[in-house]
Design an enzyme around this catalytic site. Structure first.
Site, short mmCIF file in Angstrom:
data_model
loop_
_atom_site.label_atom_id
_atom_site.label_comp_id
_atom_site.label_asym_id
_atom_site.label_seq_id
_atom_site.Cartn_x
_atom_site.Cartn_y
_atom_site.Cartn_z
N ARG A 75 -11.77 5.84 -5.44
CA ARG A 75 -10.66 5.03 -4.97
C ARG A 75 -10.67 3.65 -5.64
NH1 ARG A 75 -7.96 6.71 -0.56
NH2 ARG A 75 -7.40 4.59 0.06
N CYS A 120 0.81 -1.21 0.00
CA CYS A 120 0.00 0.00 0.00
C CYS A 120 0.84 1.27 0.00
CB CYS A 120 -0.99 -0.02 1.17
SG CYS A 120 -2.32 1.18 0.98
N HIS A 136 -3.22 -5.84 0.24
CA HIS A 136 -3.03 -5.98 1.69
C HIS A 136 -4.19 -6.76 2.26
CE1 HIS A 136 -5.84 -2.59 1.98
NE2 HIS A 136 -5.04 -1.88 1.19
#
Length: 267
Positions: free
Chosen positions: A136, A99, A211
């Site tokens: 996003r 990330c 992640h």
């Protein structure tokens, strides 16, 4: 013999860069090494650490952070500490950076608001947030590992073509320069949602947006990190004893089925 060998895990800024549960990556490496009889130490690499502390570790693990925390980290990760981090990765110390941490190791990150955050330039990549009103990149992520040496070594360890299962949640879009992509997006958006790449692979360092955390879902990657670190440290052949990963394999199969993916040659 394994009880005489020690593995030192360096955890990058655990208080500032653990936004998405990436502590699980540290725990996974630690436990899988301990279950095989290796001695393990976890060393926080934070504001109180020195360049010598960075040089002392065998594996480096970095997680995600918000923009403000990334700025704090980059103000601290300068000078001798930055040089030590570069030396370790350039000389083959394995690591997994998820990330936000790949953005710090790249050339720069431009947040939605505020000034450009200069990175260490270890990975030849740049990351830019398109703006607050941009959607996003969020959701499940499946990646075929295409980084040539990593893909080959993972296939040798597992006997199958390697696919990574994870979860992405990032606003920044990453573009690669002269660095190999970690893999090809099978499901999800990856680096930027446009060119089909995900992550990056340099020397023995893995950079990824996956992640959630990554390694419990992909334990063979944790084993690759352990094996690579021990071989580099002790300069001898290291073969890891097998562990019972049946639950992880069932979870991966369930996710492939949920996403309507047929990947018969994957683990």
């Amino acid at each position: 013999m394994s009880s005489t060998l020690e593995l030192v895990i360096g955890w990058l800024y655990p208080r500032l860069m653990s936004t998405y549960g990436d502590r699980g990556n540290v725990i996974t490496i630690e436990r899988r090494a301990q279950w095989r009889g290796y001695n393990v130490r976890v060393v926080p690499l934070d504001q109180s650490s020195t360049a010598a502390d960075i040089h002392s570790v065998d594996i480096i693990v970095g997680g995600g952070a918000q923009d403000r925390q990334q700025e704090i980290v980059m103000r601290d990760l300068q000078g001798a500490k930055a040089e030590a981090m570069g030396d370790k990765i350039n000389n083959g110390t394995p690591g997994v950076f998820t990330c936000g941490s790949p953005q710090l190791l790249g050339k720069y990150y431009e947040p939605a608001l505020g000034k450009r955050i200069e990175g260490l330039g270890i990975f030849d990549l740049v990351s830019v947030h398109p703006g607050e009103n941009t959607q996003r990149c969020i959701g499940n992520l499946v990646v075929e590992v295409t980084a040539s040496r990593l893909g080959r070594e993972l296939a040798e360890m597992t006997g199958t073509k390697p696919y990574l299962v994870g979860f992405e949640n990032h606003g920044g879009r990453t573009r690669l320069g002269e660095v190999e992509a970690l893999g090809r997006v099978v499901y999800g958006l990856g680096n930027n949602g446009e060119d089909g790449t995900e992550g990056a692979f340099y020397q023995n360092a893995i950079a990824t947006y996956s992640h959630g955390p990554l390694l419990p879902k992909n334990p063979f990657v944790a084993d690759w990190l352990i094996q690579t670190a021990l071989r580099l440290k002790y300069q001898q052949a290291i073969a890891l004893s097998p562990l019972d990963d049946s639950l992880a394999l069932q979870g991966r199969s369930a996710m492939f089925k949920r996403l309507n993916l047929s990947l018969p040659h994957s683990v």
